[in-house]
Scaffold this motif. Structure first.
Motif, short mmCIF file in Angstrom:
data_model
loop_
_atom_site.label_atom_id
_atom_site.label_comp_id
_atom_site.label_asym_id
_atom_site.label_seq_id
_atom_site.Cartn_x
_atom_site.Cartn_y
_atom_site.Cartn_z
N SER A 92 0.81 -1.23 0.00
CA SER A 92 0.00 0.00 0.00
C SER A 92 0.84 1.27 0.00
O SER A 92 0.30 2.35 -0.20
CB SER A 92 -0.94 0.00 1.20
N VAL A 93 2.14 1.18 0.18
CA VAL A 93 2.99 2.37 0.21
C VAL A 93 2.91 3.17 -1.09
O VAL A 93 2.74 4.40 -1.04
CB VAL A 93 4.45 2.01 0.58
N PRO A 94 3.01 2.55 -2.28
CA PRO A 94 2.89 3.37 -3.50
C PRO A 94 1.53 4.07 -3.61
O PRO A 94 1.45 5.22 -4.05
CB PRO A 94 3.07 2.37 -4.64
N ALA A 95 0.47 3.39 -3.17
CA ALA A 95 -0.86 4.00 -3.25
C ALA A 95 -0.98 5.19 -2.31
O ALA A 95 -1.52 6.24 -2.68
CB ALA A 95 -1.93 2.96 -2.91
N THR A 96 -0.47 5.05 -1.10
CA THR A 96 -0.55 6.17 -0.17
C THR A 96 0.31 7.35 -0.61
O THR A 96 -0.09 8.50 -0.46
CB THR A 96 -0.14 5.72 1.26
N THR A 97 1.46 7.05 -1.18
CA THR A 97 2.30 8.12 -1.71
C THR A 97 1.59 8.84 -2.84
O THR A 97 1.62 10.08 -2.93
CB THR A 97 3.64 7.54 -2.21
N ILE B 54 -8.69 7.69 6.02
CA ILE B 54 -8.44 6.25 5.85
C ILE B 54 -7.65 5.71 7.04
O ILE B 54 -7.97 4.65 7.59
CB ILE B 54 -7.70 5.97 4.52
N THR B 55 -6.65 6.46 7.47
CA THR B 55 -5.82 6.03 8.59
C THR B 55 -6.61 6.05 9.90
O THR B 55 -6.45 5.17 10.74
CB THR B 55 -4.58 6.92 8.71
N LEU B 56 -7.48 7.04 10.08
CA LEU B 56 -8.31 7.10 11.28
C LEU B 56 -9.23 5.88 11.36
O LEU B 56 -9.37 5.27 12.41
CB LEU B 56 -9.14 8.39 11.29
N ILE B 57 -9.83 5.52 10.23
CA ILE B 57 -10.68 4.33 10.20
C ILE B 57 -9.85 3.08 10.51
O ILE B 57 -10.30 2.18 11.22
CB ILE B 57 -11.40 4.21 8.85
N GLN B 58 -8.62 3.05 9.99
CA GLN B 58 -7.73 1.92 10.27
C GLN B 58 -7.45 1.81 11.77
O GLN B 58 -7.47 0.71 12.33
CB GLN B 58 -6.43 2.08 9.49
N LEU C 85 -6.92 -1.86 0.53
CA LEU C 85 -8.11 -1.78 -0.34
C LEU C 85 -8.65 -0.36 -0.46
O LEU C 85 -9.02 0.07 -1.56
CB LEU C 85 -9.20 -2.71 0.20
N ALA C 86 -8.68 0.38 0.63
CA ALA C 86 -9.21 1.75 0.58
C ALA C 86 -8.31 2.64 -0.27
O ALA C 86 -8.80 3.46 -1.05
CB ALA C 86 -9.34 2.31 1.99
N SER C 87 -7.00 2.48 -0.13
CA SER C 87 -6.07 3.29 -0.91
C SER C 87 -6.19 3.02 -2.40
O SER C 87 -6.29 3.94 -3.21
CB SER C 87 -4.64 3.03 -0.46
N PHE C 88 -6.21 1.75 -2.77
CA PHE C 88 -6.31 1.42 -4.18
C PHE C 88 -7.69 1.72 -4.75
O PHE C 88 -7.81 2.12 -5.91
CB PHE C 88 -5.91 -0.04 -4.43
N ALA C 89 -8.74 1.58 -3.95
CA ALA C 89 -10.08 1.93 -4.43
C ALA C 89 -10.15 3.42 -4.74
O ALA C 89 -10.75 3.83 -5.74
CB ALA C 89 -11.12 1.57 -3.37
N LEU C 90 -9.53 4.23 -3.93
CA LEU C 90 -9.52 5.67 -4.18
C LEU C 90 -8.77 6.00 -5.45
O LEU C 90 -9.21 6.84 -6.25
CB LEU C 90 -8.89 6.41 -2.99
N ILE C 91 -7.65 5.35 -5.68
CA ILE C 91 -6.87 5.61 -6.89
C ILE C 91 -7.64 5.21 -8.14
O ILE C 91 -7.72 5.97 -9.10
CB ILE C 91 -5.51 4.88 -6.83
#
Length: 76
Positions: A9-14, A29-33, A66-72
């Motif tokens: 998930s690092v590339p997606a968050t970047t 996303i991080t708060l939900i995590q 999943l949340a990061s990639f769904a957003l992208i």
């Protein structure tokens, strides 16, 4: 196993933070995590001990992935 999702998930968050300039979305996303890991930690550690903590961590990392990639992919 949970660390695999963290590394993936690092590339997606970047991408979200720097390219989309949306750090507030990543913060949400991080708060939900964090809420997931706290809730699942309380529930699963009581029943399964250290394995429950591992499961809670894994679920929270899968959420981040999943949340990061769904957003992208939603942005395309």
């Amino acid at each position: 196993l949970g660390s695999i999702f963290l590394i993936l998930s690092v590339p997606a968050t970047t991408f979200i933070i720097y390219f989309l300039s949306k750090p507030q979305i990543y913060t949400l996303i991080t708060l939900i995590q964090v809420l997931l890991i706290l809730f699942l930690g309380f529930v699963l550690i009581v029943n399964f001990g250290a394995i429950g903590a591992s499961i809670a961590f894994l679920v929270s990392q899968v959420w981040l992935f999943l949340a990061s990639f769904a957003l992208i992919f939603k942005r395309k």
